[in-house]
Design an enzyme around this catalytic site. Structure first.
Site, PDB file in Angstrom:
ATOM      1  N   GLY A   1       0.831  -1.191   0.000  1.00  0.00           N
ATOM      2  CA  GLY A   1       0.000   0.000   0.000  1.00  0.00           C
ATOM      3  C   GLY A   1       0.862   1.235   0.000  1.00  0.00           C
ATOM      4  O   GLY A   1       1.033   1.908  -1.010  1.00  0.00           O
ATOM      5  N   SER A   2       1.462   1.518   1.170  1.00  0.00           N
ATOM      6  CA  SER A   2       2.310   2.708   1.282  1.00  0.00           C
ATOM      7  C   SER A   2       3.526   2.628   0.364  1.00  0.00           C
ATOM      8  O   SER A   2       3.938   3.623  -0.218  1.00  0.00           O
ATOM      9  CB  SER A   2       2.763   2.886   2.739  1.00  0.00           C
ATOM     10  OG  SER A   2       1.651   3.068   3.595  1.00  0.00           O
TER      11      SER A   2
ATOM     12  N   GLY B   1     -12.121   1.383  -3.921  1.00  0.00           N
ATOM     13  CA  GLY B   1     -13.493   1.872  -3.854  1.00  0.00           C
ATOM     14  C   GLY B   1     -14.179   1.841  -5.199  1.00  0.00           C
ATOM     15  O   GLY B   1     -13.604   2.241  -6.215  1.00  0.00           O
TER      16      GLY B   1
ATOM     17  N   GLN C   1     -17.242  21.785  30.287  1.00  0.00           N
ATOM     18  CA  GLN C   1     -17.855  21.528  28.992  1.00  0.00           C
ATOM     19  C   GLN C   1     -17.283  22.465  27.924  1.00  0.00           C
ATOM     20  O   GLN C   1     -17.010  22.055  26.788  1.00  0.00           O
ATOM     21  CB  GLN C   1     -19.376  21.699  29.081  1.00  0.00           C
ATOM     22  CG  GLN C   1     -20.148  21.138  27.899  1.00  0.00           C
ATOM     23  CD  GLN C   1     -20.290  19.619  27.947  1.00  0.00           C
ATOM     24  OE1 GLN C   1     -19.594  18.953  28.704  1.00  0.00           O
ATOM     25  NE2 GLN C   1     -21.187  19.075  27.141  1.00  0.00           N
TER      26      GLN C   1
ATOM     27  N   ARG D   1     -13.827  21.337  26.973  1.00  0.00           N
ATOM     28  CA  ARG D   1     -13.818  20.138  26.134  1.00  0.00           C
ATOM     29  C   ARG D   1     -14.170  20.456  24.680  1.00  0.00           C
ATOM     30  O   ARG D   1     -13.599  19.869  23.755  1.00  0.00           O
ATOM     31  CB  ARG D   1     -14.826  19.116  26.676  1.00  0.00           C
ATOM     32  CG  ARG D   1     -14.513  18.601  28.064  1.00  0.00           C
ATOM     33  CD  ARG D   1     -15.657  17.775  28.630  1.00  0.00           C
ATOM     34  NE  ARG D   1     -15.737  16.452  28.006  1.00  0.00           N
ATOM     35  CZ  ARG D   1     -16.633  15.538  28.363  1.00  0.00           C
ATOM     36  NH1 ARG D   1     -17.531  15.812  29.301  1.00  0.00           N
ATOM     37  NH2 ARG D   1     -16.622  14.357  27.785  1.00  0.00           N
TER      38      ARG D   1
ATOM     39  N   GLY E   1     -24.789   9.960  27.943  1.00  0.00           N
ATOM     40  CA  GLY E   1     -25.431   8.753  27.440  1.00  0.00           C
ATOM     41  C   GLY E   1     -26.170   8.988  26.137  1.00  0.00           C
ATOM     42  O   GLY E   1     -26.193   8.123  25.256  1.00  0.00           O
TER      43      GLY E   1
ATOM     44  N   GLU F   1      -5.472   6.499   1.403  1.00  0.00           N
ATOM     45  CA  GLU F   1      -4.663   7.492   0.683  1.00  0.00           C
ATOM     46  C   GLU F   1      -3.352   7.777   1.420  1.00  0.00           C
ATOM     47  O   GLU F   1      -2.794   8.869   1.323  1.00  0.00           O
ATOM     48  CB  GLU F   1      -5.445   8.795   0.477  1.00  0.00           C
ATOM     49  CG  GLU F   1      -6.715   8.649  -0.320  1.00  0.00           C
ATOM     50  CD  GLU F   1      -6.480   8.273  -1.772  1.00  0.00           C
ATOM     51  OE1 GLU F   1      -5.381   8.545  -2.279  1.00  0.00           O
ATOM     52  OE2 GLU F   1      -7.387   7.701  -2.388  1.00  0.00           O
TER      53      GLU F   1
END
Length: 632
Positions: free
Chosen positions: A164-165, A198, A352, A355, A428, A451
């Site tokens: 691949g790479s 793909g 919050q 974050r 949740g 890619e």
């Protein structure tokens, strides 16, 4: 950019609906319509509106509620939707050429609806189609109308089971037979099978296949691309000698049929060779305009840069979607408060904000980088199509390759971590499938590996930087790059002698401060990397062993230079939405202006201390130093 009339603005940017978010929107310190026009531009906003209107008005794009589609149905529906998108002609080819950002707009708008659809469209038209247009010649132009009307459907086949790479080691071969003027395409074993391609699994009729080109006498001329028919367009049955199939269900993006293919001595005409980088005469003589084999190899894989730059934009869109979902939830979800009778939105809590707001800032910053990078990549590709072989063009190619190789990891990893933080910040409820955070996480995840694996790409960026530093230390010509992203390395020794000095906290919020810190960090890490590699060589290691034993050192400078380059160019760049040639100071600074004091004519209330400080909105302040927050 002329301001739209009042009537046009109302239709282009209608007022937001009322609801539980209205209280927060009323407290905004800026006019969101003016900010949207600045960030996007009127033309882009109109294009987005036309795209979404087309999808909303077409029953084929209606969502199925209450049940999951089977794998086969999902893929069938994605293919039909891709065909319908092409039929709508939402962006004309000439528009893509004149305004390359329209390509990103179309792909990301389709992605906000369904990333499988966006990927399928991207692979067929912009990867497969553009590969033929860019890598071929006049003899291949006949295929372009067939691509646009989906008379043929395409894929781009580089990766193999065992490679691949390391694209140079690809094992599919194409031997030229002068007696019949044909290439014989062959997969020597299963490890040489094309894999993960793909559109290849079920729907592709043609493929751009990369193989090692051999001429009579056993002369190998390296990797070249060929246009190969793999299925009958009417029956979708495999062509003789072609074994092709689907690799199965994935963690996400299951509307895209990734597949494999093996070729057993498949004969294709000589004209099937996409001959921009090299051609074979009827007699079997190899000819090429490139004297340097390495440069020819790099040009042959330039399509990967287009894919990687598009992945940067796709990752940014994933982050935008996740942050929007999490912030809106946080503004309406109430928990605890000063009294038992009064609960406050969780967005009011510092944790919050800590974050989520850095990722909000990151979305703005990386979005600007993405657009700037794509525009410069488009300029480079136009030069290639125009057969520009000048020194600046070659240097521009190397710089863009390094930026794309660093930008994809930066964007995809930032989105990956941001989406997970958004999922957790919603508690949740964030685990419910209906909120799409799980889909975003799964569908962004492959951006980190396809890619080009992120960790491998970072080494390419690092190699580019180390090469520049070596030239600088050897006292060669002045160190300059076409885009100016690494010009600061000219002052390498002086930068290392600098020490941090900032008299006030307010001064630290200036964009020049984190930029200077990143420049110093890049120089420091480069110096450490060079010393480590040299130490390994003195110990008797070969060049390969020395680099392998120094990877954690060599990778260090990679993402820093992407951010540094973006910030450096922001000093004089125009924001894409303002049109070419416009200049209103630093783009990020202009964004800060727009989110500063309330503009006349925008109906909003007063801002809150929870969102603002002594130097503008908190999101903007974090924005200026986003890359230093929480390790982003």
């Amino acid at each position: 950019m002329a301001a739209p009339s009042e009537g046009d603005a109302a239709s282009l940017l209608p007022d937001l609906p009322g609801g539980p978010l209205q209280a927060y929107r009323a407290r905004a310190s800026f006019c969101w319509k003016e900010l949207a026009l600045f960030l996007e531009g009127e033309d882009t906003l109109r294009l987005k509106k036309s795209i979404f209107s087309a999808l909303e008005d077409d029953p084929l794009f209606a969502r199925s509620c209450g049940h999951e589609l089977s794998l086969e149905k999902h893929r069938e529906l994605t293919f039909l939707r891709c065909k319908r998108v092409l039929g709508h002609a939402l962006v004309r080819v000439e528009d893509m050429v004149q305004n390359p950002l329209s390509v990103l707009t179309l792909v990301t708008c389709l992605g906000t609806y369904d990333w499988s659809l966006a990927q399928k469209f991207l692979l067929h038209l912009l990867v497969f189609g553009f590969a033929i247009y860019k890598s071929g010649s006049e003899r291949h132009l006949e295929y372009l109308p067939k691509i646009l009307n989906m008379e043929i459907f395409g894929c781009f086949a580089v990766t193999e089971v065992s490679h691949g790479s390391n694209a140079k080691a690809i094992r599919t071969t194409a031997h030229y037979d002068p007696a019949t003027e044909e290439f014989i395409l062959h997969s020597p074993d299963f490890e040489a099978a094309k894999f993960w391609v793909g559109n290849m699994g079920k729907t592709a009729t043609h493929a751009v296949v990369f193989a090692q080109l051999y001429t009579p006498g056993g002369h190998c001329h390296g990797l070249h691309s060929f246009l190969v028919q793999i299925r009958n367009p009417k029956t979708l049955l495999p062509m003789p000698g072609v074994m092709v199939g689907d690799i199965g269900k994935k963690l996400g993006l299951n509307g895209v049929d990734n597949g494999f293919a093996m070729f057993h001595k498949v004969r294709i005409p000589r004209q099937a060779l996409l001959n921009q980088t090299g051609d074979v005469t009827p007699e079997g003589t190899y000819v090429t305009p490139f004297k340097d084999a390495k440069r020819r190899f790099g040009v042959s894989l330039n399509n990967l840069s287009i894919g990687r730059a598009t992945i940067v934009a796709m990752s940014v869109m994933n982050l935008k979607l996740a942050v929007s979902i999490a912030l809106r939830f946080s503004a309406t979800r109430r928990q605890f408060g000063p009294t038992d009778e009064e609960e406050v939105p969780v967005l009011e809590y510092q944790t919050q904000q800590w974050r989520l707001l850095p990722y909000l800032a990151a979305a703005y910053a990386v979005d600007h980088f993405s657009k700037w990078l794509f525009l410069n990549l488009a300029e480079f590709q136009q030069g290639l199509i125009g057969t520009d072989r000048g020194t600046r063009q070659a240097e521009l190619g190397r710089e863009i390759h390094a930026l794309v190789s660093g930008g994809k990891p930066l964007a995809s990893w930032t989105a990956q971590r941001g989406i997970q933080e958004c999922r957790e910040a919603c508690g949740g409820h964030g685990y419910l499938a209906v909120n799409r955070l799980g889909d975003l996480r799964n569908e962004n995840d492959p951006n980190c590996t396809y890619e080009g694996d992120n960790n491998v790409l970072l080494q390419q960026t690092s190699g580019y930087l180390l090469g520049l530093l070596e030239l600088r230390l050897q006292g060669g010509a002045r160190l300059e790059s076409p885009l100016g992203t690494v010009d600061f390395l000219e002052a390498y020794p002086d930068i290392l002698d600098q020490r941090f000095s900032c008299p006030s906290v307010t001064g630290c919020l200036q964009s020049s401060v984190p930029l200077a810190a990143y420049e110093w960090l890049v120089c420091y890490l480069l110096r450490e990397s060079v010393q480590k590699v040299n130490q390994e060589k003195r110990s008797g290691s070969s060049d390969f062993e020395a680099r392998n034993n120094s990877q954690t050192f060599v990778e260090g400078p990679r993402s820093s230079v992407s951010v540094s380059g973006m910030a450096a160019k922001d000093r004089e760049a125009s924001w894409p939405g303002l049109g070419s040639g416009s200049s209103r100071g630093g783009c990020l600074g202009r964004a800060a202006e727009l989110t500063g004091p309330q503009k006349p004519g925008c109906s909003t209330g007063s801002s809150r201390e929870a969102w603002t400080g002594g130097n503008g909105p908190r999101a903007v302040r974090i924005f200026r130093t986003w890359s230093g927050s929480r390790g982003i």
